[in-house]
Design a protein around this motif. Structure first.
Motif, short mmCIF file in Angstrom:
data_model
loop_
_atom_site.label_atom_id
_atom_site.label_comp_id
_atom_site.label_asym_id
_atom_site.label_seq_id
_atom_site.Cartn_x
_atom_site.Cartn_y
_atom_site.Cartn_z
N SER A 293 44.72 41.58 4.48
CA SER A 293 44.25 41.89 4.07
C SER A 293 44.03 43.37 3.04
O SER A 293 43.87 43.75 3.52
CB SER A 293 42.95 41.18 3.29
N VAL A 294 44.00 43.29 1.98
CA VAL A 294 43.71 44.67 1.19
C VAL A 294 43.49 44.70 0.20
O VAL A 294 43.59 43.63 -0.79
CB VAL A 294 44.77 45.36 1.49
N ASP A 295 42.48 45.54 -0.58
CA ASP A 295 42.14 45.44 -1.85
C ASP A 295 43.26 45.62 -2.71
O ASP A 295 44.45 46.47 -2.74
CB ASP A 295 41.16 46.03 -2.63
N ASP A 296 42.84 45.73 -4.23
CA ASP A 296 44.07 46.35 -4.90
C ASP A 296 44.01 47.96 -4.83
O ASP A 296 45.23 48.19 -5.74
CB ASP A 296 43.53 45.80 -7.04
N ARG A 297 43.66 48.40 -4.06
CA ARG A 297 44.02 50.39 -3.74
C ARG A 297 44.92 50.07 -2.81
O ARG A 297 44.98 51.39 -1.58
CB ARG A 297 42.45 51.19 -3.78
N MET A 298 44.58 49.00 -2.13
CA MET A 298 45.62 48.09 -0.83
C MET A 298 45.15 49.04 1.23
O MET A 298 45.63 49.48 1.44
CB MET A 298 47.24 49.54 -0.67
N ARG A 299 43.78 48.65 0.71
CA ARG A 299 42.43 49.36 1.66
C ARG A 299 42.35 48.11 2.44
O ARG A 299 42.19 46.82 1.56
CB ARG A 299 41.23 49.99 1.36
N THR A 300 42.90 48.20 4.00
CA THR A 300 42.15 47.19 4.41
C THR A 300 40.33 46.83 4.62
O THR A 300 39.96 47.91 3.67
CB THR A 300 42.55 47.46 5.63
N SER A 301 40.09 45.93 5.57
CA SER A 301 38.34 45.90 5.71
C SER A 301 38.15 47.56 5.99
O SER A 301 37.55 47.76 5.68
CB SER A 301 38.23 45.19 6.86
N GLN A 302 38.49 47.99 6.79
CA GLN A 302 38.47 49.57 7.13
C GLN A 302 38.64 50.13 6.12
O GLN A 302 40.09 51.10 5.61
CB GLN A 302 39.31 50.43 8.07
N LYS A 303 37.79 51.06 5.29
CA LYS A 303 38.78 52.07 3.89
C LYS A 303 39.54 53.04 4.32
O LYS A 303 40.32 53.64 3.81
CB LYS A 303 37.15 52.59 3.13
N HIS A 304 39.86 53.39 5.65
CA HIS A 304 40.29 54.61 5.82
C HIS A 304 41.83 54.23 6.11
O HIS A 304 42.76 54.51 6.90
CB HIS A 304 39.67 55.21 6.77
N ILE A 305 41.66 53.13 6.30
CA ILE A 305 43.21 52.05 6.78
C ILE A 305 44.40 51.71 5.78
O ILE A 305 42.93 50.34 5.20
CB ILE A 305 43.23 51.55 8.24
N TYR A 306 44.42 51.67 5.11
CA TYR A 306 45.73 51.22 4.42
C TYR A 306 46.79 50.29 5.01
O TYR A 306 47.82 50.51 5.75
CB TYR A 306 46.55 52.30 3.39
N ALA A 307 47.04 49.03 4.18
CA ALA A 307 48.60 48.40 4.38
C ALA A 307 48.92 48.18 3.04
O ALA A 307 48.84 47.95 1.71
CB ALA A 307 48.02 46.73 4.96
N ALA A 308 50.44 48.34 3.05
CA ALA A 308 51.69 48.03 2.27
C ALA A 308 52.63 46.79 3.11
O ALA A 308 52.98 46.98 3.86
CB ALA A 308 52.28 48.95 2.00
N GLY A 309 53.14 46.35 1.49
CA GLY A 309 54.50 46.01 2.06
C GLY A 309 54.17 44.40 2.99
O GLY A 309 53.34 43.93 2.49
N ASP A 310 55.61 43.72 3.19
CA ASP A 310 55.12 42.40 3.33
C ASP A 310 54.45 42.65 4.73
O ASP A 310 54.23 41.20 4.49
CB ASP A 310 56.84 41.99 4.40
N VAL A 311 53.78 43.57 5.25
CA VAL A 311 53.02 42.75 6.41
C VAL A 311 51.55 42.58 5.38
O VAL A 311 50.64 41.66 6.53
CB VAL A 311 52.52 44.36 7.13
N THR A 312 51.28 42.61 4.46
CA THR A 312 50.24 42.27 3.41
C THR A 312 50.33 40.76 2.99
O THR A 312 49.62 39.77 2.40
CB THR A 312 49.49 43.22 2.17
N GLY A 313 51.47 40.06 3.39
CA GLY A 313 51.21 38.42 3.19
C GLY A 313 51.72 38.20 1.47
O GLY A 313 52.12 36.64 1.00
N ARG A 314 52.08 39.24 0.71
CA ARG A 314 51.78 38.65 -0.55
C ARG A 314 53.65 39.16 -1.48
O ARG A 314 54.21 37.99 -1.86
CB ARG A 314 50.63 39.63 -1.53
N PHE A 315 53.68 39.96 -2.03
CA PHE A 315 54.99 40.21 -2.80
C PHE A 315 55.97 40.70 -1.82
O PHE A 315 56.23 41.67 -1.65
CB PHE A 315 54.83 40.76 -3.56
N LEU A 316 57.26 39.50 -1.14
CA LEU A 316 58.22 40.38 0.27
C LEU A 316 59.36 40.59 -0.55
O LEU A 316 60.22 40.55 -0.40
CB LEU A 316 58.01 39.34 0.73
N PHE A 317 59.00 41.51 -1.49
CA PHE A 317 60.26 42.65 -1.83
C PHE A 317 60.12 44.10 -1.54
O PHE A 317 58.94 44.96 -1.41
CB PHE A 317 60.26 42.52 -3.32
N THR A 318 61.51 45.03 -1.33
CA THR A 318 61.29 46.43 -1.04
C THR A 318 60.24 47.22 -2.03
O THR A 318 59.87 48.20 -1.95
CB THR A 318 63.25 46.24 -0.79
#
Ligand code: FAD
Length: 487
Positions: A293-318
């Protein structure tokens, strides 16, 4: 002040990770990029977009060659496809593109690339190849894998996913495809065109369920006409390995028990985020069955750890993964707060005809209670389509109450290219009058974009009210010919 080995550590070298790593490195952040496979590029390059689009093109050429008489040419008897040569072409294309994603290139940009299986030791550091490596900020970009559904017999039955399908040594004589999303539908058409007998089993009553039904149905009809057999509203009960064949048992739309057999089984029933083996718990990063899960700045529940792409399970496109990687560069390296906005995220399914989309479609507008006017134009009315022998298709434009486009879908030849005009127009807030007033080269498929906008504007420009005003000011005499009066 705590010191770390790196300013930014990126895990996963697909579209999201590569974008994040190259951006951060070029901004002067000491950047580490960790990848578990032995090459960079991720699923898109090795098992996704690139091999699938290469295969689709090969299948299209073979299909055209088999339909020469449609173009006024003599018919030819085509020899069967040697899939090992098709797979060879796919490997060549991947190898060429791989150069853009080489370790040398990333080193040149300033990023350190390491191969291995990282595991978080705590919220700041990972264990990698027997060492502990720390970074001030981390980016999780580990992508997704084919979801393995809980299906009786599946574990004992050999099946294909996107990881195996592009490197088969010979063309299957028959194939059952489970699922009818974009990957399943693209592969069904490509293999059918190459000569495989293809059956598609889909749980819902429509293929490409994200799309409007009228558009998806045209795609299905085209595939059916090319020999793909669809079984909609089915419920798969189980699969079985029969040695030379696989069997799929299912209940059909009428509830009757049925079974099908084929040489190969392709499972394309969605994707699962790659969250295992990272020890995310040690880093305190929360995730669900869908992904991180990420917020709209791509931050996970740990604010210094971000996530992007398919691993967020949202928009599965390159392109979504790349966009999100860029958002992270702004937030993590530039310290310029930037939020992700998916309102105008386009996508395309590369069947023939292609189905491309931006913004709202009728389905989503109805779900969100958004009122809109729908304007359409058929490709059959476009001169270039007729010349190309590609007249199947439709453009659909959704307008809000102010006459502004809130969504466009294009079903037709090269729809993925044609949607780009709307990407620019909608992102730039262009008025339809500007689009209609701009000159497009003739004859081009892109004229459909202008035509659909004209369809909306023409009745306003050529209205009776305007005619009356012009008559009044310039003493126009009105119609020179009445229908039925000529000759
Ligand atoms: C058949 C197919 C066709 C597709 N066609 C299209 C298309 O035409 N257009 C489009 O936009 N999208 C398409 N997609 C989707 C696209 O491939 C993905 O959306 C895209 O690859 C996501 O990028 P990513 O960076 O999130 O993940 P990926 O590209 O999967 O990259 C993730 C990387 O992380 C690595 N990794 C995973 N776990 C770890 C770990 N524990 N440690 C270190 N590294 C790890 C992986 O090896 C991989 O290199 C297609 C997908 C498939 C399967």
């Amino acid at each position: 002040v705590a010191t770390y080995d790196y300013d930014i550590g990126v895990i996963g070298a697909g579209a999201a990770g590569l974008t994040a790593a190259s951006g951060c490195a070029q901004l002067g952040a000491r950047t580490l990029l960790v990848e578990k496979e032995d090459a960079l590029g991720g699923d898109c390059l090795h098992f996704g977009c690139v091999p699938s689009k290469t295969l689709i093109r090969t299948a299209q050429v073979y299909h055209l060659a088999g339909n020469m008489s449609r173009f006024g040419l003599p018919e030819v008897e085509l020899p069967p496809v040697d899939f090992s040569r098709v797979a060879g072409r796919i490997r060549d294309v991947i190898r060429t593109i791989q150069k853009h994603d080489s370790v040398e290139r990333f080193c040149g940009l300033g990023a350190q690339v390491e191969f291995g299986f990282p595991e978080f030791a705590d919220e700041q550091s990972i264990r990698l190849n027997g060492r502990t490596v720390s970074a001030r900020k981390w980016v999780l970009a580990t992508g997704s894998s084919p979801a393995a559904p809980r299906l009786e017999g599946l574990e004992q039955t050999p099946y294909l996913t996107n990881r195996e399908i592009f490197s088969l040594d010979r063309l299957p004589s028959s194939m059952i495809v489970l699922g009818a999303g974009p990957i399943a539908t693209e592969m069904a058409q490509a293999f059918a065109r190459l000569g495989t007998t293809v059956h598609v089993l889909q749980r819902s009553g429509q293929i490409l369920t994200k799309e409007d039904r009228d558009m998806a149905d045209v795609v299905m009809q085209r595939l059916e006409a090319e020999g793909v057999r669809f079984h909609l509203s089915t419920n798969v009960q189980g699969v079985k390995d029969l040695g030379a064949e696989r069997e799929v048992r299912f209940t059909d739309a009428q509830g009757a028990e049925r079974s099908l057999r084929a040489e190969r089984l392709l499972v394309a029933l969605g994707r699962a985020a790659n969250v295992q083996h990272l020890n995310l718990e040690n880093a305190g990063v929360e995730y669900t069955g869908k992904g991180i899960s990420v917020d709209d700045r791509m931050r996970t529940s740990q604010k210094h750890i971000y996530a992007a792409g398919d691993v967020t399970g949202r928009f599965l496109f390159t392109h979504a993964a790349g966009y999100e990687g860029g958002i992270i560069v702004s937030n993590a390296a530039f310290h310029l707060p930037r939020k992700a906005d998916y309102t105008l995220l386009p996508w395309c399914t590369y069947t023939d005809p292609e189905l491309a989309s931006i913004g709202y479609n009728e389905k989503r507008a109805a779900e969100e209670g958004i009122e809109c006017e729908v304007w359409t134009e058929e490709f059959g009315a476009n001169d270039r389509s007729l010349a190309e022998g590609e007249e199947t298709g439709r453009i659909k434009m959704l307008l809000n109450a102010k006459g502004r486009p809130i969504g466009v879908q294009i079903l037709g030849p090269q729809a993925g290219e044609l949607i780009s005009e709307w990407v620019a127009a909608m992102n730039g807030g262009l008025k339809l009058t500007t689009l209609v007033g701009s000159v497009h080269p003739y004859p081009t498929l892109a004229e459909v974009n202008k035509s659909v906008a004209s369809r909306y504007l023409q009745p306003k420009i050529f209205s009776e009210k305007i005619q009356k005003a012009l008559k009044f000011f310039f003493h126009f005499k009105g119609r020179a010919c009445q229908p039925g009066s000529s000759g």
